[in-house]
Enzyme design. Structure first.
Site, short mmCIF file in Angstrom:
data_model
loop_
_atom_site.label_atom_id
_atom_site.label_comp_id
_atom_site.label_asym_id
_atom_site.label_seq_id
_atom_site.Cartn_x
_atom_site.Cartn_y
_atom_site.Cartn_z
CG ASP A 65 70.29 -12.80 -30.17
OD1 ASP A 65 71.25 -13.51 -29.81
OD2 ASP A 65 70.36 -12.00 -31.13
CE LYS A 121 73.87 -10.83 -30.19
NZ LYS A 121 74.40 -11.16 -31.50
CG ASN A 148 71.28 -8.24 -28.93
OD1 ASN A 148 71.74 -7.52 -29.82
ND2 ASN A 148 70.87 -9.48 -29.16
CG ASP A 164 68.49 -6.54 -31.45
OD1 ASP A 164 67.52 -7.24 -31.80
OD2 ASP A 164 69.37 -6.15 -32.24
CB THR A 221 74.52 -14.99 -30.66
OG1 THR A 221 73.73 -13.90 -31.13
CG2 THR A 221 75.97 -14.75 -31.00
#
Ligand code: AMP
Length: 302
Positions: free
Chosen positions: A163, A165, A168, A181, A200
Site C-alpha cells: 500500500d 502511496k 502513507n 503505515d 488503494t
C-alpha cells in the site's frame, strides 16, 4: 487510563513484547518497563486517522520526543480489524531502517491501544505534494531512492508492503522519507504468493485488480505509480469511476502529459515499472542503478 499496576496485571491484547524489548531506543531503553500514559506528557494533536488520533508526546524521564497513536478498541472490534492491527504492529516493530518509521512499543487500557511511534516532524508527503502540485525531478528521485532502499530491506525480511502511496509516507525533520503505515503489509513465509486484493485503487497492480496471486513485485508497480504522481501531481490511471481506473490499469493505459516537462529518463523508469507482467518489472536493485535515479537523487538526503 488504567494504572500501570493494572496494566501489568492484565494480559496485553497484542503480545508481551513491549515489556521485554531491549532493542528499542531511548524511549523504551529501560528494557522490561511496562509503559502507561503516565509516562508521557501529551502535546499537540498531529493528526486524525480512521481509528484514532495521533499526538506529539514526550517521555517524562528521558524527554525523548515521540508520536503517540491512540486507537479505540471498540472501533477495531467493530470493523473486525483486530488481526490486521496485530499483524501491522508486529511487522513494524521488527523493522529497523532509516526510511521506515520506528514503532518503539505499545500499551493499552480498557478502551485504547497506544502505539509509541517515531515522531516525523515534516508530516505527510501527501500534504507537501498537494501544496506544491508536483515535485522537481531531484526531489522525486530522492524519495524514490529512499523508498526503494526501504522496500529492499522489507523484501529481505519477507515483508511486502502492498500500500505504497503519498498518504502513507511521512517526512522527518530533515525531510527524510519514512514508510509509516503497514496496515496492508504481509510477511510471506516462503516463496509463496498472496491472494488478498488490498491497497488503494489508483495504486493497485494489474495482478491485484485481476485478483490473481501476487508477490513482492506489487511494490515495484506501486513505485512506478508513485514516481508518476510525484512528477505529475496525479496518479497515471486516474479515471471517473473505479471500473474505468481498473480498465486503464489492466491495459496499462499510460500516457505522459506535456506539462509539467519531465525528462525522458524519468519516463523510461516509470515505463519499466508499470509493466503488466510482474516478472518483467525492474527489480529494486535495477531501480537504484537506473540513470535517472543515480543522476538525480540527492544521496545525502536518502
Ligand atoms: P494515521 O492514523 O496513521 O493515519 O495518522 C493520522 C495523521 O497523523 C497522519 O496523517 C499524520 O499527519 C499524523 N501522524 C501520524 N503518525 C505520525 C508520526 N509518527 N509523526 C508525525 N505525524 C504523524
Amino acid at each position: 487510563m488504567t494504572s500501570q499496576t493494572q496494566i501489568q496485571n492484565q494480559k496485553p491484547p497484542i503480545n508481551h513484547r513491549e515489556a521485554n524489548s531491549t532493542t528499542t531506543t531511548s524511549a523504551t531503553s529501560t528494557g522490561r518497563k511496562q509503559w502507561s500514559i503516565h509516562d508521557f506528557e501529551i502535546g499537540k494533536p498531529l493528526g486524525k486517522g480512521k481509528f484514532g488520533r495521533v499526538y506529539l508526546a514526550r517521555e517524562v524521564k528521558s524527554k525523548f520526543i515521540v508520536a503517540l497513536k491512540i486507537i479505540f478498541k471498540e472501533q477495531i472490534e467493530k470493523h473486525g480489524l483486530y488481526n490486521q492491527l496485530r499483524r501491522e504492529m508486529e511487522i513494524q516493530f521488527n523493522l529497523q531502517h532509516p526510511n521506515v518509521l520506528r514503532l518503539y512499543g505499545w500499551f493499552h487500557d480498557d478502551q485504547r491501544i497506544v502505539l509509541i511511534l517515531e515522531y516525523a516532524h515534516g508530516g505527510e508527503l501527501y500534504r507537501h505534494l498537494r501544496k506544491s502540485g508536483s515535485f522537481s525531478e531531484k526531489q522525486a528521485a530522492t524519495y524514490i531512492a529512499s523508498l526503494t532502499q526501504a522496500l529492499a530491506y522489507c523484501h529481505e525480511k519477507h515483508v511486502i508492503h502492498r500500500d505504497i502511496k503519498p498518504e502513507n509516507l511521512l517526512l522527518d525533520h530533515e525531510g527524510r522519507l519514512k514508510i509509516a503505515d503497514f496496515g496492508w503489509s504481509v510477511q510471506l513465509k516462503s516463496e509463496s504468493k498472496r491472494m488478498t486484493m488490498c491497497g488503494t485503487l489508483d495504486y493497485l497492480a494489474p495482478e491485484m485488480v485481476e485478483e490473481k496471486a501476487h508477490d513482492y513485485a506489487v511494490d515495484n508497480w506501486t513505485l512506478g505509480v508513485l514516481c508518476y504522481e510525484l512528477l505529475y501531481g496525479v496518479p497515471p490511471f486516474e479515471a471517473e469511476s473505479q471500473k474505468d481506473t481498473f480498465r486503464r490499469i489492466m491495459k496499462v493505459d499510460l500516457s505522459f502529459p506535456s506539462c509539467p516537462i519531465v525528462s525522458p529518463e524519468a519516463k523510461d523508469l516509470i515505463s519499466r515499472l508499470l509493466v503488466k507482467d510482474s516478472t518483467k518489472r525492474l527489480s529494486l536493485k535495477e531501480i537504484l542503478e537506473h540513470p535517472w535515479v543515480v543522476q538525480n537523487a540527492e544521496w545525502s538526503q536518502v
